[in-house]
Design a protein around this motif. Structure first.
Motif, PDB file in Angstrom:
ATOM      1  N   HIS A 157      34.777  40.596  39.931  1.00 16.92           N
ATOM      2  CA  HIS A 157      35.838  41.418  40.509  1.00 16.92           C
ATOM      3  C   HIS A 157      35.907  41.259  42.025  1.00 16.92           C
ATOM      4  O   HIS A 157      34.901  41.005  42.681  1.00 16.92           O
ATOM      5  CB  HIS A 157      35.700  42.890  40.121  1.00 16.92           C
ATOM      6  CG  HIS A 157      34.339  43.482  40.331  1.00 16.92           C
ATOM      7  ND1 HIS A 157      33.269  43.188  39.509  1.00 16.92           N
ATOM      8  CD2 HIS A 157      33.877  44.360  41.238  1.00 16.92           C
ATOM      9  CE1 HIS A 157      32.211  43.866  39.911  1.00 16.92           C
ATOM     10  NE2 HIS A 157      32.543  44.580  40.961  1.00 16.92           N
ATOM     11  N   ASN A 165      37.105  43.541  44.971  1.00 16.77           N
ATOM     12  CA  ASN A 165      37.564  44.856  45.431  1.00 16.77           C
ATOM     13  C   ASN A 165      38.317  44.619  46.734  1.00 16.77           C
ATOM     14  O   ASN A 165      37.726  44.684  47.813  1.00 16.77           O
ATOM     15  CB  ASN A 165      36.382  45.790  45.682  1.00 16.77           C
ATOM     16  CG  ASN A 165      35.513  45.967  44.449  1.00 16.77           C
ATOM     17  OD1 ASN A 165      35.914  45.637  43.351  1.00 16.77           O
ATOM     18  ND2 ASN A 165      34.321  46.480  44.649  1.00 16.77           N
ATOM     19  N   GLU A 203      31.392  47.004  49.095  1.00 16.64           N
ATOM     20  CA  GLU A 203      30.580  47.678  48.070  1.00 16.64           C
ATOM     21  C   GLU A 203      29.097  47.513  48.412  1.00 16.64           C
ATOM     22  O   GLU A 203      28.619  46.398  48.590  1.00 16.64           O
ATOM     23  CB  GLU A 203      30.878  47.058  46.704  1.00 16.64           C
ATOM     24  CG  GLU A 203      30.024  47.591  45.586  1.00 16.64           C
ATOM     25  CD  GLU A 203      30.141  46.712  44.333  1.00 16.64           C
ATOM     26  OE1 GLU A 203      31.239  46.648  43.766  1.00 16.64           O
ATOM     27  OE2 GLU A 203      29.136  46.101  43.961  1.00 16.64           O
ATOM     28  N   HIS A 206      32.892  39.067  43.528  1.00 15.23           N
ATOM     29  CA  HIS A 206      31.487  39.132  43.130  1.00 15.23           C
ATOM     30  C   HIS A 206      31.390  39.485  41.652  1.00 15.23           C
ATOM     31  O   HIS A 206      32.356  39.836  40.998  1.00 15.23           O
ATOM     32  CB  HIS A 206      30.704  40.106  44.000  1.00 15.23           C
ATOM     33  CG  HIS A 206      31.112  41.530  43.844  1.00 15.23           C
ATOM     34  ND1 HIS A 206      32.167  42.079  44.514  1.00 15.23           N
ATOM     35  CD2 HIS A 206      30.598  42.518  43.082  1.00 15.23           C
ATOM     36  CE1 HIS A 206      32.288  43.348  44.190  1.00 15.23           C
ATOM     37  NE2 HIS A 206      31.360  43.644  43.306  1.00 15.23           N
TER      38      HIS A 206
HETATM   39 FE   FE2 Z   1      31.208  45.450  42.165  1.00 18.58          FE
END
Ligand code: FE2
Length: 399
Positions: A307, A309, A314, A345
């Motif tokens: 994913h 983001n 994160e 990631h």
């Molecule tokens: Fe993540």
């Protein structure tokens, strides 16, 4: 925190005379958020709470940060920051080392064995996660006994100090906001009660016990506050000990929630990180990944999909168990992974296939997602494992 509590001696009617046994007056203080328009408490002091006799600068530990440049995922080994016996003389306030930060939130880490000085954070609420060890947190509202797995939520401007238990180091992961830290709004009723679909409820929250009355004159209090370059500090001397509150009531106070009381939300297919959210502040959220049954669709892949983001950085703090998606990356207890916005990631090679058929993950991690980019503090730079960025490809610069 909209849950009303009352401790000690308060008058039947607010803003009326509350007298000492000798006939004098207690001094009423309203401690309130957002002007007079949000949660507050009323505290009754023996001494005048605004009195000070001295004020001078408090030199904070290094608060400087540097950008994540070049932009790569990073692995920081926080346990490498405090080695040997130095923790015995380190306290949980002045000893914090800055790992990551931006204009909304700072993450620091400390291993402590000595009591801190009296302290309050004038920038925002603190969420201190106790990785291991135990402590008494003495506050103007009373005392909190805290231990492994506790989130200690301390509202902005709450005078307190950390007193670690003498037998073992207190390992604390400190999330300092420039805002308030609350349960997620979607889990609250319009009047502030935690709703039925929330992963925890008011019964899981522990409030202060007290009141805490300490005699003392000319006592120092450290205050972290806003300055032109970010965070600065002032050391006040106050004429009488701030723990002089005979009683208080209201909806604003420090409290504790243990990660083991978080009831995980699971499903047939992978649940996205918001299902793991426990708190939120301005421009960031706090989530936790706890031991749980995992996805039970017959064709499910229990570890996360890859994913990006696109709007957030994160930060995962690995604080127990064995994190399934990071096997083979060098990540272990006490590690942080930073996966920045703008970078995709996901699981390390092999973890994707290996997770198929798994029914339970024994993992414990605290995650902070920020909507503005995080920069590295001195402790982030000092604890980095430089090989992490290349673990998905097995190759890196010069290899
Ligand atoms: Fe993540």
């Amino acid at each position: 925190m909209a849950h009303y509590r009352q401790l000690g001696s308060i008058p039947p009617k607010r803003h009326t005379q509350h007298r000492t046994p000798e006939g004098g007056l207690y001094y009423e203080e309203l401690m309130g958020e957002e002007g007079f328009s949000s949660d507050s408490s009323l505290l009754y002091h023996r001494g005048i709470p605004s009195a000070i006799v001295d004020a001078r600068p408090w030199e904070l530990p290094d608060q400087s940060t540097s950008p994540n440049l070049p932009l790569v995922p990073r692995h920081l080994k926080l346990h490498s920051l405090f080695e040997g016996e130095e923790w015995k003389d380190t306290d949980a306030v002045a000893g914090r080392r800055l790992v990551l930060g931006n204009g909304d939130v700072r993450i620091s880490y400390v291993v402590a064995g000595a009591p801190s000085e009296l302290y309050r954070n004038g920038l925002g609420d603190e969420c201190v996660y106790v990785e291991s060890g135990s402590a008494t947190v003495e506050t103007v509202f009373g005392t909190l006994e805290v231990g492994q797995g506790d989130y200690v939520i301390i509202p902005r401007a709450t005078t307190h100090r950390w007193v670690p238990a003498p037998d073992a180091p207190l390992r604390a992961y400190c999330i300092e906001a420039n805002s308030h830290i609350t349960p997620p709004k979607r889990y609250l009723s319009r009047f502030g009660q935690l709703l039925e679909h929330a992963p925890y409820c008011e019964r899981d929250l522990r409030g202060p016990v007290g009141p805490l009355l300490v005699e003392g004159t000319d006592v120092d209090v450290l205050v972290k506050h806003r300055g032109s370059n970010g965070v600065v500090g002032t050391r006040y001397t106050v004429p009488h000990h701030p723990f002089d509150v005979v009683g208080w009531d209201g909806c604003l106070y420090p409290y504790v929630f243990n990660i083991a009381d978080f009831e995980p939300i699971t499903g047939r297919i992978h649940q996205p990180p918001p299902a793991h959210q426990v708190f939120e502040g301005h421009n960031f959220v706090i989530c936790n990944f706890v031991p749980r049954k995992v996805d039970y669709h017959p064709l499910s892949i229990p570890v996360p999909y890859y994913h990006a983001n696109v709007d957030s950085d994160e930060v995962m703090f690995y604080c127990g168990g064995d994190y399934e998606a990071r096997k083979g990356s060098g990540i272990a207890q006490g590690s942080i992974s930073l996966h920045p916005g703008g970078h995709t990631h996901g699981p390390q090679p092999g973890a994707y296939e290996r997770s198929i058929g798994a029914e339970f993950f024994d993992e414990l991690a605290v995650m902070v997602d920020t909507f503005r980019p995080l920069e590295l503090g001195e402790a982030g730079t000092a604890s980095e494992d430089p090989g992490y960025a290349w673990t998905w490809s097995g190759r890196g610069p010069g290899r």
